[in-house]
Design an enzyme around this catalytic site. Structure first.
Site, PDB file in Angstrom:
ATOM      1  N   ARG A  49      52.160  20.844  27.694  1.00  0.00           N
ATOM      2  CA  ARG A  49      53.192  20.032  28.345  1.00  0.00           C
ATOM      3  C   ARG A  49      52.579  18.874  29.134  1.00  0.00           C
ATOM      4  O   ARG A  49      53.244  17.865  29.375  1.00  0.00           O
ATOM      5  CB  ARG A  49      54.048  20.887  29.284  1.00  0.00           C
ATOM      6  N   ASP A  96      62.990  16.659  22.174  1.00  0.00           N
ATOM      7  CA  ASP A  96      63.424  17.700  23.098  1.00  0.00           C
ATOM      8  C   ASP A  96      63.329  19.089  22.459  1.00  0.00           C
ATOM      9  O   ASP A  96      64.106  19.978  22.784  1.00  0.00           O
ATOM     10  CB  ASP A  96      64.862  17.424  23.570  1.00  0.00           C
ATOM     11  N   CYS A 132      74.404  12.500  44.235  1.00  0.00           N
ATOM     12  CA  CYS A 132      74.236  13.571  43.255  1.00  0.00           C
ATOM     13  C   CYS A 132      74.010  14.907  43.941  1.00  0.00           C
ATOM     14  O   CYS A 132      74.546  15.945  43.519  1.00  0.00           O
ATOM     15  CB  CYS A 132      73.098  13.251  42.293  1.00  0.00           C
ATOM     16  N   CYS A 175      76.913  18.147  43.645  1.00  0.00           N
ATOM     17  CA  CYS A 175      76.631  19.317  42.818  1.00  0.00           C
ATOM     18  C   CYS A 175      77.298  20.565  43.396  1.00  0.00           C
ATOM     19  O   CYS A 175      76.959  21.017  44.491  1.00  0.00           O
ATOM     20  CB  CYS A 175      75.122  19.543  42.716  1.00  0.00           C
ATOM     21  N   SER A 228      74.769  23.191  33.468  1.00  0.00           N
ATOM     22  CA  SER A 228      74.308  23.042  32.091  1.00  0.00           C
ATOM     23  C   SER A 228      73.495  24.260  31.658  1.00  0.00           C
ATOM     24  O   SER A 228      73.633  24.744  30.530  1.00  0.00           O
ATOM     25  CB  SER A 228      73.462  21.768  31.940  1.00  0.00           C
ATOM     26  N   ASP A 282      78.385  16.779  33.741  1.00  0.00           N
ATOM     27  CA  ASP A 282      78.069  15.370  33.985  1.00  0.00           C
ATOM     28  C   ASP A 282      78.239  14.963  35.447  1.00  0.00           C
ATOM     29  O   ASP A 282      78.146  13.777  35.767  1.00  0.00           O
ATOM     30  CB  ASP A 282      78.977  14.469  33.133  1.00  0.00           C
ATOM     31  N   CYS A 315      76.528  15.041  38.306  1.00  0.00           N
ATOM     32  CA  CYS A 315      75.516  14.251  39.009  1.00  0.00           C
ATOM     33  C   CYS A 315      75.335  12.865  38.405  1.00  0.00           C
ATOM     34  O   CYS A 315      74.918  11.923  39.096  1.00  0.00           O
ATOM     35  CB  CYS A 315      74.184  14.997  39.079  1.00  0.00           C
ATOM     36  N   LYS A 349      80.795  32.951  20.297  1.00  0.00           N
ATOM     37  CA  LYS A 349      80.884  33.964  21.351  1.00  0.00           C
ATOM     38  C   LYS A 349      80.483  33.397  22.707  1.00  0.00           C
ATOM     39  O   LYS A 349      81.135  33.661  23.726  1.00  0.00           O
ATOM     40  CB  LYS A 349      79.993  35.151  20.993  1.00  0.00           C
TER      41      LYS A 349
END
Length: 309
Positions: A60, A133, A194, A198, A216, A243, A245, A297
């Site tokens: 990473r 991603d 933001c 939240c 999310s 969506d 923030c 499901k």
């Protein structure tokens, strides 16, 4: 290849021709600044049950472990901002990024074509990989290094000219290119919109996100049979992604609708009765969408949890 135009500039021009909104290039080196940040994030268990985030730690941070002898990282941004917010006044909501086709396939196809251009016009053989991603790459860090924006307090990459409603992807390759100046200025200032907006307190402080509390994460990444009751009545109707923030971010006043047919919503997306969703309807609407990641499901679980009507 135009001999009078530097190859790096030709690559950027080709990226724009393919539909990307921006393209920048950075040197493929170890992400020294990000290393302790990622380590602390994992040590605080902010990845929740996303165990894969703790895998391939070194990869990473160093693209040379992903592509042998990597020299450059080409970062691109792809706009997905819709013509209309389909769920602005709806009791149940889906994130704007999932209105159209699955961005993984869209970006992969475009990056593949960009790589073809590079290979065909390069004087030497190219070793490269495209990333969308789906691999251990810190996309936003590389975009920031490529001068495309800065990481805001909500962890999103933000552009002064374009806001934050865009996807990020990259090509890592073993060719030396001309590198752009990294984004060093943070233009969030004293704004905390933001953080304040939240509903699950997922934004712990500037650019420190507790992923295990993010809506999310709860509606996409969390695969448990049930969502923790601690988040009941805090989801504000979001049953796939969130969506909040981004919607409150002042920089998104500069967002403009995407000019790509790839992200045109399915015609039934805004008029479906979600509480009566069937598996057949799910398959029809989300056949080519990122929403299919939850499976039927999982989406029913989310709808049942966030529905307060």
């Amino acid at each position: 290849m135009r001999e009078d135009i530097p190859f790096s500039e030709q690559i950027k021009a080709q990226a724009l021709d393919l539909g990307f909104m921006s393209c920048g290039i950075s040197e493929a080196t170890f992400l020294e600044k990000e290393a302790p940040i990622l380590e602390n994030w994992l040590n605080n268990n902010y990845n929740g049950k996303m165990a894969y985030m703790a895998n391939h730690f070194d990869k990473r941070l160093d693209p040379r472990l992903l592509v042998d002898d990597a020299k450059s990282v080409i970062s691109v941004m792809l706009n997905y901002y819709p013509e209309k917010d389909l769920f602005a006044d709806a009791p149940l909501k889906i994130s704007k990024y999932a209105y159209g086709q699955d961005y993984h396939s869209v970006i992969k196809e475009k990056l593949g074509r960009l790589l073809e251009f590079i290979v065909e016009n390069s004087e030497e053989e190219i070793n490269a990989r495209v990333f969308t991603d789906s691999a251990p790459v810190l996309d936003k860090a590389w975009a920031e290094r490529s001068g495309l924006g800065w990481q805001g307090k909500n962890g999103m990459l933000i552009s002064k000219q374009k806001g934050s409603f865009f996807f990020v992807g990259e090509i890592i390759l073993d060719k030396v290119l001309t590198y752009d100046q990294a984004s060093t200025a943070n233009h969030c200032g004293t704004c905390t919109k933001c953080i304040d907006a939240c509903p699950t307190d997922a934004i712990k402080s500037a650019n420190v996100i507790d992923g295990s509390k993010c809506i999310s994460y709860l509606t996409i990444e969390l695969k448990d049979e049930v969502i923790p009751n601690a988040f009941k009545d805090k989801m504000e109707g979001w049953f796939f992604g969130c969506d909040i923030c981004q919607d409150v971010c002042p920089w998104n006043r500069f967002s403009t609708p995407a000019n790509s047919s790839d992200f045109v919503p399915h015609p039934d997306l805004s008029n479906t009765e979600w509480t009566e969703l069937t598996e057949d309807i799910f398959r029809e609407i989300f056949r080519h969408s990122a929403v299919k990641r939850t499976k039927f499901k999982g989406l029913k679980r989310n709808i049942g949890f966030v529905n307060t009507i």
